[in-house]
Write an enzyme that holds these catalytic residues in place. Structure first.
Site: not given
Length: 403
Positions: A116, A176-177, A214-216, A358
């Protein structure tokens, strides 16, 4: 999507909202392990002969203890640390083994996957385009990417560019998937739009601007924004606008199909489940991280990058000020705050450090730069399996900056 589309995420209710700027301990629970690695109980530390400054003997001794501590009792295969003083003096430290199969030494300042930290590079390019008048931070993303964001509670007409970079958009997470299907994507190129499609199968976490989470997915959209505005690949823009501009010699954004690490590097590992043998995942296609986490670098290059950024060598003053304007982001370190692809964390000796950090299967990196210009970056070659393990790496950074 094609027949290769990843399977939907489990609906078991597993939270992915607790671990701030990392690839999520909950998200990657099947990919991480700290306790019981089955590694040798102790390693001898190795110290680079590429140093350009001696530092004090006490400081060097402290850093040697720190790097040794990160691999003690078989906790991690390898640890690498690079420090940089304001005057440019640098020193590197390594401990452990770079290859569990051969017992090879850890290369001094070897390349690692930086996860990240890639977000900061992406954010810099977006903010450069803001400074050029090509993007308005407070314009809806719909202005530039019409009809891209539509889903349950998701509407690009109400999500601004700023909210994407700041993680206040409410966009659902996609990792997550991907993590649950990591063996399917380890050696497969994943299109950014496929990642976005996975995310949009979920519902919005909250209304845009209501909170920080937080979300990628935010940075997948930011990468698509860069490509739309410039008409060029994101990797090309990052290389031209950042890497070449400040002379990062060991940093790059892998091209499609590039699954190796080009220069000397320690191998990266993970266990598919707690207690299982570590598996070498050094060779992987990082496209599933893309604008949120695909890049490769070294500790010393990351120190140069964040130092140059905070010195104003990459952004105009107005955009750097925006980047450093933060909101509370208590995870993973209490008192942490998040700006636009940049995070501040309180130091035990007072003041704050600026950086990101990251995680990606095989590697964890943490670092920071102080207002006085001291910089440190730490990399280890297995992800943390719990908060205590993550905290240990954070404390190593704090200790080096406060010495």
């Amino acid at each position: 999507m094609s027949d290769n589309t990843l399977a939907p995420a489990s609906t078991s209710g597993t939270s992915t909202r607790r671990n701030g700027p990392r690839w999520r301990a909950a998200t990657l629970i099947a990919l991480t392990l700290v306790a019981g690695l089955g590694l040798p109980a102790a390693y001898g530390a190795a110290y680079a002969d590429e140093n350009t400054g001696t530092g004090t003997a006490d400081a060097r001794t402290d850093m040697r203890k720190t790097v040794d501590g990160l691999v003690a009792d078989g906790k991690r295969p390898a640890a690498l640390i690079s420090t940089r003083e304001r005057d440019g003096r640098t020193r590197t430290y390594t401990a452990g083994v770079g290859d569990l199969a051969t017992g090879a030494k850890v290369p001094a300042d070897g390349q690692v996957r930086i996860g990240s930290n890639t977000k900061t590079f992406t954010a810099v390019v977006v903010l450069q385009l803001v400074g050029e008048g090509k993007i308005d931070l407070d314009a809806p993303i719909e202005t530039y990417l019409p009809n891209l964001l539509r889903g349950e509670g998701v509407d690009g007409r109400h999500i601004t560019v700023r909210q994407l970079l700041q993680h206040t958009s409410g966009l659902p997470e996609y990792t997550q998937t991907v993590a649950e299907n990591f063996t399917e994507v380890q050696h497969r190129y994943v299109e950014p739009r496929e990642l976005l499609d996975i995310a949009l199968k979920g519902k919005a976490s909250f209304p845009p601007g209501a909170k920080w989470e937080y979300s990628n997915t935010n940075y997948i959209v930011a990468g698509l924004l860069v490509q739309k505005i410039t008409g060029r690949p994101l990797a090309e823009e990052i290389n031209k606008r950042v890497v070449e501009r400040i002379g990062l010699r060991h940093t790059y954004f892998p091209q499609p199909g590039d699954m190796t690490i080009r220069e000397k590097h320690p191998k990266g590992y993970f266990a598919p489940q707690p207690g299982a043998p570590l598996r070498d995942v050094t060779v992987q296609d990082p496209s599933w991280g893309w604008a949120a986490g695909a890049m490769i670098s070294t500790n010393s290059d990351l120190n140069r990058f964040f130092t140059a950024l905070l010195d104003g060598r990459l952004l105009r003053p107005a955009q750097l000020k925006e980047m450093r304007t933060t909101v509370p982001a208590e995870d993973p370190v209490p008192g942490s705050r998040y700006g636009l692809g940049l995070m501040s964390k309180p130091l035990s000796c007072g003041g704050v450090s600026w950086g990101h950090g990251g995680d990606i299967p095989g590697y964890e990196t943490r670092g920071g730069v102080t207002e006085s210009g001291r910089a440190v970056n730490v990399a280890v070659t297995v992800l943390p399996g719990d908060l205590a393990a993550l905290t240990e790496v954070e404390k190593a950074v704090d200790g080096a900056l406060c010495r």
